[in-house]
Write an enzyme that holds these catalytic residues in place. Structure first.
Site, PDB file in Angstrom:
ATOM      1  N   ASP A   1      -7.749 -12.000  -2.451  1.00  0.00           N
ATOM      2  CA  ASP A   1      -7.027 -10.797  -2.778  1.00  0.00           C
ATOM      3  C   ASP A   1      -6.183 -10.527  -4.052  1.00  0.00           C
ATOM      4  OD1 ASP A   1      -5.469  -8.393  -1.551  1.00  0.00           O
ATOM      5  OD2 ASP A   1      -4.012  -9.428  -0.646  1.00  0.00           O
TER       6      ASP A   1
ATOM      7  N   HIS B   1       0.765 -16.761   0.781  1.00  0.00           N
ATOM      8  CA  HIS B   1       1.124 -16.108   1.836  1.00  0.00           C
ATOM      9  C   HIS B   1       1.234 -16.369   2.910  1.00  0.00           C
ATOM     10  CE1 HIS B   1      -0.738 -13.611  -1.595  1.00  0.00           C
ATOM     11  NE2 HIS B   1      -0.601 -12.290  -1.028  1.00  0.00           N
TER      12      HIS B   1
ATOM     13  N   LEU C   1       4.807  -9.615  -1.278  1.00  0.00           N
ATOM     14  CA  LEU C   1       3.755 -10.048  -2.137  1.00  0.00           C
ATOM     15  C   LEU C   1       2.703  -8.715  -2.613  1.00  0.00           C
ATOM     16  CD1 LEU C   1       3.446 -13.381  -0.255  1.00  0.00           C
ATOM     17  CD2 LEU C   1       4.221 -12.876  -2.281  1.00  0.00           C
TER      18      LEU C   1
ATOM     19  N   ASP D   1      -3.073 -19.744  -1.465  1.00  0.00           N
ATOM     20  CA  ASP D   1      -2.406 -19.994  -2.496  1.00  0.00           C
ATOM     21  C   ASP D   1      -1.056 -20.492  -2.621  1.00  0.00           C
ATOM     22  OD1 ASP D   1      -0.876 -18.107  -1.067  1.00  0.00           O
ATOM     23  OD2 ASP D   1      -1.231 -16.307  -3.234  1.00  0.00           O
TER      24      ASP D   1
ATOM     25  N   HIS E   1       1.299  -1.436  -0.394  1.00  0.00           N
ATOM     26  CA  HIS E   1       0.129  -0.382   0.356  1.00  0.00           C
ATOM     27  C   HIS E   1       0.637   1.460  -0.204  1.00  0.00           C
ATOM     28  CE1 HIS E   1      -4.174  -1.688   1.260  1.00  0.00           C
ATOM     29  NE2 HIS E   1      -2.772  -3.065   0.799  1.00  0.00           N
TER      30      HIS E   1
END
Length: 380
Positions: free
Chosen positions: A273, A250, A306, A247, A142
């Site tokens: 996500d 993560h 990631l 997945d 972010h």
């Protein structure tokens, strides 16, 4: 065959938590009216096809798909493309998710979601704002340029009552318990994440009404012996829901098993996500002016972090069965009934039961989606 009134037979169907074989479902006006082990008399019955009939999957964290990132296309068309990409993998309801961004993009997203909800856009049941009120230390990918405290501008977006189910991910060291109470009073489901909070801060947020944790383990203070952090507090709390990104990148399989054992399938939600490459052959994409690169099933930002996933819901369900070795009915529960409960939609969605919307999937022996229906209408 009338799309509004018909009988469907499946060789095996997950009804509630149990399998029924065969299963006859009477679909009327988009809802399941009757479920029976016996065929109806004097009624034509349509074949679902070879395989397993299960409820449609509900994904509460979808950043993108079909080559589209919601942040870059906060519009009806963008939302439609994202859903179309995920629908082929069993998602029949989702929350388009906006990653930390400006107030203006938040407003544009809210407007597009409101229009989609008003028009009963297939698959769109709400919106998830992941940020911008999160910790710099645990921001992940972010953008720090958009991280900020909660102001009246964002509160006005969150206060809207035309957005369906509203979910916000925030850090409790950035947003006060009083603000969390205010959000909850406006119908917001507050999730905790991207946070370096202490257990005490997390507990205060839960007491104020927070009810979930965004992608458990990832982007949050870890469990240690003397400071449980956000991870430990989440695992210990009986009432909150936790999202898991399964997945293979993560979360370690043992960590996933621990979470499911601690919380139970009722409080674990499989989430993707997902980012733009889902449903495409895209190998990279722009994100905050940088390039995120796809290598196989892994997305990596230039920092090495990631950057979301290329996971789809059917893939998450397969991971639970094939890697965690849990029964299929439990995997499906975490992909359907659990998120429906989190969203307050259990009376409408999340399982194949009389009275609920006929959102259904047909899975083959490899647990891949063969057919899907939303409100009884075939998507393929």
């Amino acid at each position: 065959m009338s799309a509004s009134n018909y009988w469907l037979v499946a060789e095996k169907a997950l009804i509630g938590r149990d399998w029924l074989s065969p299963a006859y479902l009477h679909i009327v006006e988009g809802r399941i009216q009757t479920i029976s082990h016996q065929p109806p008399t004097q009624e034509q019955v349509h074949q679902a096809g070879e395989g397993l009939l299960v409820p449609g999957f509900i994904d509460v964290q979808v950043n993108g798909g079909g080559g589209v990132l919601l942040n870059d296309s906060p519009s009806r068309e963008g939302i439609r493309q994202i859903f179309s990409a995920h629908a082929q993998f069993g998602t029949t309801a989702m929350l388009p998710t906006l990653i930390t961004d400006s107030v203006e993009v938040m407003r544009q997203t809210a407007e597009a979601i409101a229009e989609a909800i008003a028009d009963n856009e297939p698959g769109i049941v709400g919106v998830h704002f992941e940020g911008p009120h999160m910790s710099l230390a645990k921001r992940g990918v972010h953008s720090p340029a958009y991280l900020r405290e909660l102001s009246e501008q964002e509160m006005a977006v969150f206060a809207r009552q035309d957005l369906g189910a509203k979910v916000i991910t925030l850090a409790p060291e950035v947003v006060s318990p009083e603000q969390i109470r205010q959000l909850v009073s406006m119908g917001v489901r507050v999730c905790l994440g991207h946070s370096n909070a202490t257990a005490s801060q997390v507990q205060s947020a839960l007491e104020a009404g927070a009810c979930g944790f965004t992608h458990l383990y990832n982007g949050m203070s870890a469990l240690t012996s003397r400071e449980p952090g956000m991870v430990g507090t989440a695992l210990a709390d009986a009432d909150s829901w936790c999202g898991l990104i399964l997945d293979g990148h993560h979360v370690h399989p043992l960590s996933a098993k621990l979470a499911i054992r601690a919380k139970g399938i009722e409080k674990i939600m499989l989430v993707t996500d997902a980012m733009p490459p889902v449903g495409t052959n895209q190998t990279d994409f722009a994100f905050y002016g940088e390039r995120v690169v796809r290598e196989g099933s892994k997305l990596t930002a230039p920092s090495g972090s990631l950057a979301g996933s290329v996971l789809d819901m059917a893939g998450a369900v397969r991971y639970v069965v094939q890697t965690l070795h849990l029964p299929l009915n439990q995997a499906v529960y975490m992909a359907s009934a659990s998120p429906a409960a989190f969203l307050g939609m259990s009376t409408q969605l999340g399982s194949l039961e009389a009275g609920k919307r006929a959102d259904m999937l047909l899975l083959n022996a490899d647990l891949k989606v063969q057919r899907s229906w939303i409100a009884g209408h075939p998507l393929n």
